[in-house]
Write a protein that holds these residues in place. Structure first.
Motif, PDB file in Angstrom:
ATOM      1  N   LEU A 179       0.835  -1.212   0.000  1.00  0.00           N
ATOM      2  CA  LEU A 179       0.000   0.000   0.000  1.00  0.00           C
ATOM      3  C   LEU A 179       0.866   1.258   0.000  1.00  0.00           C
ATOM      4  O   LEU A 179       0.544   2.249  -0.669  1.00  0.00           O
ATOM      5  CB  LEU A 179      -0.936  -0.006   1.213  1.00  0.00           C
ATOM      6  CG  LEU A 179      -2.111  -0.979   1.126  1.00  0.00           C
ATOM      7  CD1 LEU A 179      -2.719  -1.211   2.503  1.00  0.00           C
ATOM      8  CD2 LEU A 179      -3.169  -0.439   0.165  1.00  0.00           C
ATOM      9  N   TYR A 180       1.956   1.218   0.757  1.00  0.00           N
ATOM     10  CA  TYR A 180       2.886   2.351   0.799  1.00  0.00           C
ATOM     11  C   TYR A 180       3.488   2.572  -0.594  1.00  0.00           C
ATOM     12  O   TYR A 180       3.613   3.709  -1.064  1.00  0.00           O
ATOM     13  CB  TYR A 180       3.978   2.060   1.825  1.00  0.00           C
ATOM     14  CG  TYR A 180       4.814   3.250   2.228  1.00  0.00           C
ATOM     15  CD1 TYR A 180       4.453   4.035   3.315  1.00  0.00           C
ATOM     16  CD2 TYR A 180       5.991   3.568   1.559  1.00  0.00           C
ATOM     17  CE1 TYR A 180       5.231   5.105   3.716  1.00  0.00           C
ATOM     18  CE2 TYR A 180       6.778   4.632   1.939  1.00  0.00           C
ATOM     19  CZ  TYR A 180       6.388   5.406   3.026  1.00  0.00           C
ATOM     20  OH  TYR A 180       7.171   6.471   3.411  1.00  0.00           O
ATOM     21  N   GLY A 181       3.855   1.469  -1.267  1.00  0.00           N
ATOM     22  CA  GLY A 181       4.407   1.586  -2.612  1.00  0.00           C
ATOM     23  C   GLY A 181       3.400   2.133  -3.604  1.00  0.00           C
ATOM     24  O   GLY A 181       3.748   2.942  -4.471  1.00  0.00           O
ATOM     25  N   LEU A 182       2.153   1.709  -3.476  1.00  0.00           N
ATOM     26  CA  LEU A 182       1.107   2.233  -4.360  1.00  0.00           C
ATOM     27  C   LEU A 182       0.880   3.722  -4.118  1.00  0.00           C
ATOM     28  O   LEU A 182       0.627   4.485  -5.056  1.00  0.00           O
ATOM     29  CB  LEU A 182      -0.199   1.460  -4.141  1.00  0.00           C
ATOM     30  CG  LEU A 182      -0.170  -0.021  -4.552  1.00  0.00           C
ATOM     31  CD1 LEU A 182      -1.480  -0.696  -4.183  1.00  0.00           C
ATOM     32  CD2 LEU A 182       0.114  -0.170  -6.046  1.00  0.00           C
ATOM     33  N   VAL A 231      10.309   5.725  -6.277  1.00  0.00           N
ATOM     34  CA  VAL A 231       9.224   4.897  -5.733  1.00  0.00           C
ATOM     35  C   VAL A 231       9.821   3.697  -5.004  1.00  0.00           C
ATOM     36  O   VAL A 231       9.400   3.337  -3.890  1.00  0.00           O
ATOM     37  CB  VAL A 231       8.270   4.429  -6.850  1.00  0.00           C
ATOM     38  CG1 VAL A 231       7.262   3.409  -6.308  1.00  0.00           C
ATOM     39  CG2 VAL A 231       7.536   5.609  -7.467  1.00  0.00           C
ATOM     40  N   ALA A 232      10.810   3.072  -5.629  1.00  0.00           N
ATOM     41  CA  ALA A 232      11.465   1.917  -5.015  1.00  0.00           C
ATOM     42  C   ALA A 232      12.189   2.309  -3.733  1.00  0.00           C
ATOM     43  O   ALA A 232      12.086   1.623  -2.704  1.00  0.00           O
ATOM     44  CB  ALA A 232      12.444   1.282  -6.003  1.00  0.00           C
ATOM     45  N   ILE A 233      12.920   3.416  -3.774  1.00  0.00           N
ATOM     46  CA  ILE A 233      13.671   3.851  -2.589  1.00  0.00           C
ATOM     47  C   ILE A 233      12.717   4.233  -1.458  1.00  0.00           C
ATOM     48  O   ILE A 233      12.965   3.917  -0.286  1.00  0.00           O
ATOM     49  CB  ILE A 233      14.607   5.023  -2.951  1.00  0.00           C
ATOM     50  CG1 ILE A 233      15.708   4.544  -3.896  1.00  0.00           C
ATOM     51  CG2 ILE A 233      15.211   5.653  -1.706  1.00  0.00           C
ATOM     52  CD1 ILE A 233      16.586   5.652  -4.455  1.00  0.00           C
ATOM     53  N   ALA A 234      11.614   4.903  -1.785  1.00  0.00           N
ATOM     54  CA  ALA A 234      10.647   5.285  -0.761  1.00  0.00           C
ATOM     55  C   ALA A 234      10.040   4.056  -0.107  1.00  0.00           C
ATOM     56  O   ALA A 234       9.940   3.970   1.132  1.00  0.00           O
ATOM     57  CB  ALA A 234       9.551   6.154  -1.379  1.00  0.00           C
ATOM     58  N   THR A 280      17.289   6.527   9.041  1.00  0.00           N
ATOM     59  CA  THR A 280      16.757   6.861   7.715  1.00  0.00           C
ATOM     60  C   THR A 280      17.470   8.079   7.140  1.00  0.00           C
ATOM     61  O   THR A 280      17.853   8.089   5.960  1.00  0.00           O
ATOM     62  CB  THR A 280      15.247   7.127   7.794  1.00  0.00           C
ATOM     63  OG1 THR A 280      14.602   5.969   8.339  1.00  0.00           O
ATOM     64  CG2 THR A 280      14.661   7.435   6.434  1.00  0.00           C
ATOM     65  N   VAL A 281      17.662   9.104   7.963  1.00  0.00           N
ATOM     66  CA  VAL A 281      18.380  10.305   7.515  1.00  0.00           C
ATOM     67  C   VAL A 281      19.803   9.938   7.098  1.00  0.00           C
ATOM     68  O   VAL A 281      20.311  10.390   6.056  1.00  0.00           O
ATOM     69  CB  VAL A 281      18.384  11.372   8.627  1.00  0.00           C
ATOM     70  CG1 VAL A 281      19.283  12.547   8.237  1.00  0.00           C
ATOM     71  CG2 VAL A 281      16.971  11.855   8.916  1.00  0.00           C
ATOM     72  N   ALA A 282      20.452   9.097   7.907  1.00  0.00           N
ATOM     73  CA  ALA A 282      21.827   8.707   7.601  1.00  0.00           C
ATOM     74  C   ALA A 282      21.905   7.935   6.282  1.00  0.00           C
ATOM     75  O   ALA A 282      22.808   8.167   5.469  1.00  0.00           O
ATOM     76  CB  ALA A 282      22.385   7.865   8.748  1.00  0.00           C
ATOM     77  N   VAL A 283      20.962   7.024   6.054  1.00  0.00           N
ATOM     78  CA  VAL A 283      20.963   6.248   4.814  1.00  0.00           C
ATOM     79  C   VAL A 283      20.740   7.156   3.608  1.00  0.00           C
ATOM     80  O   VAL A 283      21.439   7.044   2.590  1.00  0.00           O
ATOM     81  CB  VAL A 283      19.897   5.138   4.869  1.00  0.00           C
ATOM     82  CG1 VAL A 283      19.687   4.517   3.483  1.00  0.00           C
ATOM     83  CG2 VAL A 283      20.310   4.070   5.869  1.00  0.00           C
ATOM     84  N   PHE A 284      19.790   8.076   3.703  1.00  0.00           N
ATOM     85  CA  PHE A 284      19.525   8.980   2.584  1.00  0.00           C
ATOM     86  C   PHE A 284      20.728   9.889   2.330  1.00  0.00           C
ATOM     87  O   PHE A 284      21.036  10.206   1.178  1.00  0.00           O
ATOM     88  CB  PHE A 284      18.260   9.800   2.843  1.00  0.00           C
ATOM     89  CG  PHE A 284      17.003   9.141   2.351  1.00  0.00           C
ATOM     90  CD1 PHE A 284      16.409   9.530   1.162  1.00  0.00           C
ATOM     91  CD2 PHE A 284      16.417   8.119   3.070  1.00  0.00           C
ATOM     92  CE1 PHE A 284      15.267   8.908   0.685  1.00  0.00           C
ATOM     93  CE2 PHE A 284      15.262   7.485   2.621  1.00  0.00           C
ATOM     94  CZ  PHE A 284      14.682   7.884   1.418  1.00  0.00           C
ATOM     95  N   PHE A 290       6.062   7.262   9.747  1.00  0.00           N
ATOM     96  CA  PHE A 290       6.320   6.242   8.737  1.00  0.00           C
ATOM     97  C   PHE A 290       6.372   6.840   7.330  1.00  0.00           C
ATOM     98  O   PHE A 290       6.848   6.195   6.392  1.00  0.00           O
ATOM     99  CB  PHE A 290       5.253   5.135   8.815  1.00  0.00           C
ATOM    100  CG  PHE A 290       3.950   5.454   8.129  1.00  0.00           C
ATOM    101  CD1 PHE A 290       3.617   4.837   6.938  1.00  0.00           C
ATOM    102  CD2 PHE A 290       3.057   6.373   8.669  1.00  0.00           C
ATOM    103  CE1 PHE A 290       2.416   5.119   6.291  1.00  0.00           C
ATOM    104  CE2 PHE A 290       1.861   6.660   8.040  1.00  0.00           C
ATOM    105  CZ  PHE A 290       1.535   6.034   6.844  1.00  0.00           C
ATOM    106  N   ILE A 291       5.911   8.067   7.159  1.00  0.00           N
ATOM    107  CA  ILE A 291       5.932   8.708   5.840  1.00  0.00           C
ATOM    108  C   ILE A 291       7.294   9.323   5.506  1.00  0.00           C
ATOM    109  O   ILE A 291       7.484   9.833   4.396  1.00  0.00           O
ATOM    110  CB  ILE A 291       4.850   9.806   5.720  1.00  0.00           C
ATOM    111  CG1 ILE A 291       5.176  10.979   6.643  1.00  0.00           C
ATOM    112  CG2 ILE A 291       3.466   9.248   6.001  1.00  0.00           C
ATOM    113  CD1 ILE A 291       4.219  12.151   6.490  1.00  0.00           C
ATOM    114  N   LEU A 292       8.264   9.255   6.406  1.00  0.00           N
ATOM    115  CA  LEU A 292       9.549   9.935   6.193  1.00  0.00           C
ATOM    116  C   LEU A 292      10.252   9.527   4.897  1.00  0.00           C
ATOM    117  O   LEU A 292      10.708  10.407   4.150  1.00  0.00           O
ATOM    118  CB  LEU A 292      10.475   9.703   7.395  1.00  0.00           C
ATOM    119  CG  LEU A 292      10.287  10.638   8.590  1.00  0.00           C
ATOM    120  CD1 LEU A 292      11.237  10.247   9.708  1.00  0.00           C
ATOM    121  CD2 LEU A 292      10.501  12.096   8.187  1.00  0.00           C
ATOM    122  N   PRO A 293      10.391   8.236   4.590  1.00  0.00           N
ATOM    123  CA  PRO A 293      11.086   7.899   3.325  1.00  0.00           C
ATOM    124  C   PRO A 293      10.406   8.508   2.097  1.00  0.00           C
ATOM    125  O   PRO A 293      11.082   9.003   1.189  1.00  0.00           O
ATOM    126  CB  PRO A 293      11.027   6.361   3.292  1.00  0.00           C
ATOM    127  CG  PRO A 293      10.900   5.959   4.725  1.00  0.00           C
ATOM    128  CD  PRO A 293      10.058   7.020   5.361  1.00  0.00           C
TER     129      PRO A 293
END
Length: 495
Positions: free
Chosen positions: A91-94, A106-109, A262-266, A321-324
């Motif tokens: 659902l998140y991907g959609l 889209v894939a990274i998010a 998440t911040v560190a990975v991005f 959970f919406i951060l990415p």
């Protein structure tokens, strides 16, 4: 990524399906014993109710239904959890595909959810109700964004289902639709989507879903909220200013704990292009920013006027959970090229998808070398098997829900009660023999029947405390001859 793979993102969902199948396999291979939330589900599956206590009943209802068809087992517990997680990621991907043009983003998010420790590790380790919150938030978020971009009867219906499920998952979920409503109303271009007759359908569906629990909640408000409020307001005799300072600092630490990796990975994936991208925006980034601000403002109000002093990082799942997706929207708004970033992201993703299952298994299995034992190392099944050789219990009384739930999966046809949960109290008058089991301190301490169990026997059955015994059972993955100790006693044991 090739141009064709940019257009086709189905590989993301195939990869996620394989990952969650792996997680089921790892959980089954790790230990037969149940952790806290798993044991709660097994124990409370003995009855169906409109409410069970401090947590709303969505997960309990779902797990109860599955148990009716599949039986009470670790497999049923693990499959339900991982199906919910897989559905949430889909659902998140959609949702990401609705608002992002670049399929690499889209894939990274979507896969970026795995960079959030509370989502990737903690939800696999034990959590259940928080998994239900994530699932519900993913449903609502997809319905909400779709209603704003491609409004239809179905999109408003989906949003209503998400709200209904979310309110039945955790009460703090209410902050998410409230934040979404306020954020959309503050944008003149989005306001017509709120003042739409189909919003009545959203509200009606949410109400119908939650109605049975609302009737129960009306008569059990203190029972449902006391424990949560106790956790949130645990500031002792601190002054008001101290309590507020504790609450704000715990919120800050929880936010950092949730978002830091998440911040560190991005930052690692996008390098120097991330910082200027954070200064860019679009209508979607502004919407998400308003939602996060409203959500955090709601928590600050709880701190200032509700006495909240300890905010847990998992309580932030309904919003952060919406951060990415938020970061990916920023990056797309800045026009950053993503080919090189995606290639950097893949090895990081591989480390996470291999490392998390390995860490979960290793935290239990390495006890044979370290002597450090987790709850999953406790040998509940072996203990019960030994005691059943003495007699076949017609009912069992345990000293807590963790023990009761673990016994439940290995002897599902026998009623199992727990003295820490008075809400389930079937008549045991004619059920003999009655087996009493309790956990013992592993280093000395009293080995006798716990006073609370003795009191329960006297109050409910008019029976005096029986003679007690101790059983030592080797741990799962025991180091040497290490054993776990249980106390037990029989009431009217035959022979």
């Amino acid at each position: 990524m090739t141009e064709s793979s940019r257009r086709d993102i189905s590989w993301i969902f195939v990869l996620l399906a394989a990952y969650f199948v792996l997680q089921v396999g790892v959980r089954l291979a790790t230990s037969h014993s149940l952790d806290l939330d798993e044991a709660e589900q097994a124990f409370r599956s003995q009855w169906l109710a409109a409410g069970y206590g401090p947590q709303p009943p969505f997960y309990n209802w779902l797990q109860y239904t599955v148990f009716q068809f599949a039986g009470v087992s670790l497999t049923a517990l693990s499959v339900v959890k991982n199906l919910l997680l897989f559905s949430s990621y889909v659902l998140y991907g959609l949702t990401a595909r609705l608002v992002l043009r670049d399929k690499a983003l889209v894939a990274i998010a979507t896969l970026g959810l795995l960079t959030i420790p509370q989502m990737a590790f903690e939800m696999q380790r034990d959590l259940t109700h928080t998994v239900a919150v994530f699932f519900s938030a993913s449903i609502f978020f997809y319905g909400f964004i779709r209603s704003l971009k491609q409004p239809s009867l179905a999109s408003y219906l989906i949003a209503g289902i998400g709200i209904g499920f979310g309110l039945l998952a955790k009460y703090n979920f209410a902050l998410l639709p409230a934040a979404a409503l306020i954020a959309a109303l503050s944008d003149a271009r989005l306001r017509p989507r709120i003042f739409d007759w189909r919003l009545v359908l959203t509200a009606a569906v949410a109400l119908v879903i939650t109605l049975p629990h609302l009737f129960w909640l009306k008569d059990n408000l203190d029972f449902a909220t006391a424990r949560t409020l106790e956790k949130m307001t645990a500031s002792g005799d601190a002054s008001y200013l101290t309590q507020v300072a504790m609450g704000v600092s715990s919120l800050a630490l929880a936010t950092i704990s949730f978002a830091a990796l998440t911040v560190a990975v991005f930052a690692l994936v996008f390098g120097k292009s991330l910082r200027p991208a954070l200064g860019c925006g679009s209508e979607w980034t502004r919407l998400l920013e308003r939602m996060m601000l409203v959500f955090l403002a709601g928590i600050l109000l709880l701190i200032a006027f509700g006495g909240a002093a300890g905010i847990k990082d998992r309580w932030l799942v309904p919003m952060l959970f919406i951060l990415p997706l938020y970061f990916c929207l920023k990056i797309e708004a800045a026009g950053v090229t993503t080919d090189r970033a995606f290639r950097r992201f893949i090895p990081i993703l591989a480390v996470i998808m291999i490392g998390v299952p390995a860490a979960l298994y290793g935290s239990v299995a390495t006890a044979r070398f370290t002597g450090h034992y987790e709850r999953l190392n406790r040998p509940y099944a072996d203990m019960l098997e030994t005691l059943r050789k003495q007699a076949k219990p017609a009912a069992i009384l345990a000293d807590d829900s963790l023990l009761a739930g673990n016994l439940r999966q290995d002897i599902p046809g026998v009623p199992i009660l727990s003295v820490d949960y008075p809400g389930f109290n079937p008549d045991l008058t004619s059920r003999r023999p009655l087996l009493l089991v309790w956990l013992l301190p592993q280093k000395g301490g009293n080995e006798g029947l716990p006073p609370v169990m003795a009191q329960w026997l006297q109050t409910n059955l008019g029976v005096s405390a029986p003679e007690t015994s101790v059983i030592n059972v080797p741990y799962f993955y025991a180091r040497g001859d290490d054993t776990y100790r249980f106390g037990y006693a029989w009431v009217n044991q035959p022979g």
